[in-house]
Design a protein around this motif. Structure first.
Motif, mmCIF file in Angstrom:
data_model
loop_
_atom_site.group_PDB
_atom_site.id
_atom_site.type_symbol
_atom_site.label_atom_id
_atom_site.label_comp_id
_atom_site.label_asym_id
_atom_site.label_seq_id
_atom_site.Cartn_x
_atom_site.Cartn_y
_atom_site.Cartn_z
ATOM 1 N N UNK A 113 0.845 -1.190 0.000
ATOM 2 C CA UNK A 113 0.000 0.000 0.000
ATOM 3 C C UNK A 113 0.882 1.242 0.000
ATOM 4 N N UNK A 114 0.723 2.051 -1.027
ATOM 5 C CA UNK A 114 1.508 3.270 -1.190
ATOM 6 C C UNK A 114 0.878 4.385 -0.352
ATOM 7 N N UNK A 115 1.712 5.064 0.455
ATOM 8 C CA UNK A 115 1.146 6.139 1.286
ATOM 9 C C UNK A 115 0.629 7.294 0.429
ATOM 10 N N UNK A 116 1.061 7.363 -0.833
ATOM 11 C CA UNK A 116 0.569 8.409 -1.731
ATOM 12 C C UNK A 116 -0.906 8.266 -2.049
ATOM 13 N N UNK A 117 -1.402 7.023 -2.017
ATOM 14 C CA UNK A 117 -2.827 6.822 -2.317
ATOM 15 C C UNK A 117 -3.587 6.301 -1.095
ATOM 16 N N UNK A 118 -2.886 6.177 0.009
ATOM 17 C CA UNK A 118 -3.484 5.647 1.238
ATOM 18 C C UNK A 118 -4.573 6.585 1.757
ATOM 19 N N UNK A 119 -5.617 5.982 2.293
ATOM 20 C CA UNK A 119 -6.660 6.778 2.919
ATOM 21 C C UNK A 119 -7.279 5.958 4.046
ATOM 22 N N UNK A 120 -7.606 6.618 5.131
ATOM 23 C CA UNK A 120 -8.319 5.966 6.229
ATOM 24 C C UNK A 120 -9.704 6.590 6.315
ATOM 25 N N UNK A 121 -10.727 5.714 6.300
ATOM 26 C CA UNK A 121 -12.102 6.221 6.312
ATOM 27 C C UNK A 121 -12.861 5.651 7.506
ATOM 28 N N UNK A 122 -13.456 6.517 8.275
ATOM 29 C CA UNK A 122 -14.367 6.067 9.329
ATOM 30 C C UNK A 122 -15.772 6.454 8.894
ATOM 31 N N UNK A 123 -16.645 5.452 8.916
ATOM 32 C CA UNK A 123 -18.003 5.664 8.422
ATOM 33 C C UNK A 123 -18.972 5.294 9.535
ATOM 34 N N UNK A 124 -19.843 6.222 9.890
ATOM 35 C CA UNK A 124 -20.790 5.942 10.973
ATOM 36 C C UNK A 124 -22.014 5.206 10.433
ATOM 37 N N UNK A 125 -22.879 4.787 11.348
ATOM 38 C CA UNK A 125 -24.082 4.045 10.958
ATOM 39 C C UNK A 125 -25.045 4.903 10.140
ATOM 40 N N UNK A 126 -24.898 6.224 10.185
ATOM 41 C CA UNK A 126 -25.776 7.076 9.381
ATOM 42 C C UNK A 126 -25.149 7.426 8.037
ATOM 43 N N UNK A 127 -23.926 6.940 7.787
ATOM 44 C CA UNK A 127 -23.280 7.189 6.504
ATOM 45 C C UNK A 127 -22.326 8.368 6.518
ATOM 46 N N UNK A 128 -22.202 9.015 7.672
ATOM 47 C CA UNK A 128 -21.261 10.115 7.808
ATOM 48 C C UNK A 128 -19.829 9.566 7.710
ATOM 49 N N UNK A 129 -19.012 10.209 6.880
ATOM 50 C CA UNK A 129 -17.652 9.705 6.646
ATOM 51 C C UNK A 129 -16.611 10.715 7.118
ATOM 52 N N UNK A 130 -15.632 10.238 7.838
ATOM 53 C CA UNK A 130 -14.476 11.038 8.201
ATOM 54 C C UNK A 130 -13.261 10.366 7.571
ATOM 55 N N UNK A 131 -12.472 11.116 6.834
ATOM 56 C CA UNK A 131 -11.338 10.472 6.181
ATOM 57 C C UNK A 131 -10.080 11.318 6.271
ATOM 58 N N UNK A 132 -8.959 10.629 6.193
ATOM 59 C CA UNK A 132 -7.651 11.265 6.274
ATOM 60 C C UNK A 132 -6.755 10.681 5.182
ATOM 61 N N UNK A 133 -6.041 11.521 4.484
ATOM 62 C CA UNK A 133 -4.975 10.985 3.651
ATOM 63 C C UNK A 133 -3.741 10.849 4.548
ATOM 64 N N UNK A 134 -2.633 10.356 3.972
ATOM 65 C CA UNK A 134 -1.474 10.039 4.819
ATOM 66 C C UNK A 134 -0.965 11.286 5.565
ATOM 67 N N UNK A 135 -0.887 12.420 4.854
ATOM 68 C CA UNK A 135 -0.360 13.643 5.476
ATOM 69 C C UNK A 135 -1.273 14.105 6.605
ATOM 70 N N UNK A 136 -2.576 14.066 6.379
ATOM 71 C CA UNK A 136 -3.517 14.512 7.406
ATOM 72 C C UNK A 136 -3.488 13.567 8.612
#
Lengths: 199, 252
Positions: free
Chosen positions: A40-63
């Motif tokens: 997994x390349x950190x250039x395209x890496x993303x972490x996504x947290x998705x709640x039960x209502x569909x709300x998404x919080x995401x971070x790329x590697x720098x964030x």
């Protein structure tokens, strides 16, 4: 206690008392995974947290790397019987990652690059019990150990600490993950030796 | 994807050692009679529990080597120099001794003889054990699924099951066996000594287009190398299943 094995004495020695039942101590760092190691390349890496209502919080590697991180030293217990003590990690607490999420969900399903999943109660991710870790022993986390970043939930068997973590879904209903669907315990507390279904 | 899940509660059972068979200088097969054992799916393992007189107890996992059968199973155990359990199993355990175990465990690294598609097995050292169970299960079930085993060993004297593999690898049996020798080859054999390489893995009929199910088992370094070679050659990572023998991961 089981039947006595004639002629078996065991190795004994330091560390024996501190381990959960059925575990043995290792000093190296074994690798267990069900398939090829995803690169997994950190250039395209993303972490996504998705709640039960569909709300998404995401971070790329720098964030993600700009978030406050913690140094932690924890014991690891793998369902395949090895335990490794006092392992040093750096990562971002799930308390930090979940701070903005509005949720009344009770369950979480971690998803990984490569397709792996594992489930756990949301409360096991909170209150300083879980991290998304990106350094081991002061070095960037190697891909075979789950790099660039993995979930770290050391109070449960290590299969709950999803390598190559990509996202966490917060759910109203419990959804068994990969190993949990294949005979491994739904919760996985090493001190209660919850290895398999029915333990 | 067929999922041969573990069903219900896994309780500890007491088996009795029926026979032990020396396989190499450091590995032995233990044949166990286990009343009530209902068989397994090839590739699965058992947990073995040893208990000392003072109550100290420890467990390890061992792959099942035999074809599925009720009441009986075989484990092949490689002795680890600094091991706690394997030296007991290879040096102390005798026919008639009890051995506690539970299983079968593992629904992922498993092959069901009902699957007719081609199967590529890649073994490093004692990682051949669960793959041997698949080869034996294939024969026992009368399966015609095309099989290929690529087996990497340090030297001929460390190979498990060489005679049986030679017999099962005969033309017409449907099981191809290719050997890789990393330190020394058999005397007189016209094979190059060296690590697993893309040429060995890409035999005719075993390209990514044939879409074989792939099972890789061995030490971590070996499994990482083999899986990377196959992914790079174009095999779908989703059909490659791996099992790593530990605790330490030297190259086979």
């Amino acid at each position: 206690m089981g039947i006595v094995s004639p002629g078996f004495k065991g190795r004994g020695g330091a560390g024996r008392e501190k381990l959960p039942p059925g575990q043995y101590l290792v000093t190296d760092f074994p690798v267990l995974s069900a398939g090829p190691t995803p690169r997994v390349d950190t250039g395209s890496w993303e972490l996504r947290i998705r709640t039960e209502t569909g709300e998404v919080h995401s971070w790329d590697w720098a964030a993600f790397r700009a978030l406050p991180s913690e140094e932690i030293t924890v014991d690891l217990h793998c369902v395949t019987k090895w335990s490794k003590l006092h392992t040093p990690w750096r990562g971002v607490s799930l308390d930090t990652l979940l701070a903005e999420a509005e949720t009344s969900a009770e369950y979480a399903l971690a998803r990984s690059y490569g397709g792996y999943t594992t489930n756990l109660p949301l409360q096991d991710l909170l209150d300083g019990q879980a991290w998304v870790a990106y350094e081991f022993d002061g070095e960037p986390l190697e891909s075979e150990h789950g790099g660039p970043a993995r979930l770290l939930v050391p109070h449960l068997y290590l299969w709950k600490s999803a390598k190559w973590v990509q996202g966490i879904d917060l759910l109203d209903n419990d959804e068994p993950g990969f190993w949990e669907s294949l005979g491994y315990h739904n919760y996985g507390d090493p001190w209660r030796e919850q290895r398999y279904w029915g333990d | 994807m067929a999922r041969a899940a573990v069903l219900g509660r896994l309780t500890w059972q007491v088996g009795t050692v029926a026979v032990v068979r020396e396989e190499t200088a450091t590995a032995r097969t233990i044949v166990l009679d286990v009343p009530g054992w209902s068989g397994h799916t090839a590739g699965q393992h058992v947990d073995v529990r040893l208990t000392a007189q003072d109550g100290y107890s420890t467990q390890r996992s061992y792959s099942i080597a035999s074809a599925p059968a009720p009441g009986r199973l075989e484990l092949t155990v490689q002795r680890l120099e600094d091991g706690e359990v394997s030296p007991y199993l290879t040096d102390v355990l005798k026919p008639g001794f009890p051995l506690e175990l539970r299983g079968p465990i593992g629904g992922w690294f498993a092959w069901d003889p009902a699957a007719a598609g081609p199967v590529l097995l890649v073994a490093g050292g004692s990682g051949v054990v669960p793959l041997m169970s698949m080869i034996r299960a294939r024969a026992a079930a009368g399966s015609h699924a095309p099989f290929r085993l690529v087996y990497s060993v340090r030297s001929p004297d460390t190979a498990l099951y060489p005679a049986e593999l030679a017999q099962r690898g005969h033309a017409g049996e449907g099981v191809e066996v290719s050997w890789v020798y990393t330190r020394s080859a058999p005397a007189g054999a016209r094979v190059r000594v060296g690590r697993l390489n893309p040429v060995v893995l890409a035999a005719p009929g075993w390209t990514p287009e044939a879409a074989p199910a792939v099972f890789i088992c061995g030490p971590t370094g070996f499994v990482e190398a083999a899986a990377s070679l196959l992914v790079r050659a174009g095999h779908d990572p989703g059909v490659i299943k791996t099992e790593r023998f530990g605790p330490s991961g030297g190259q086979a």
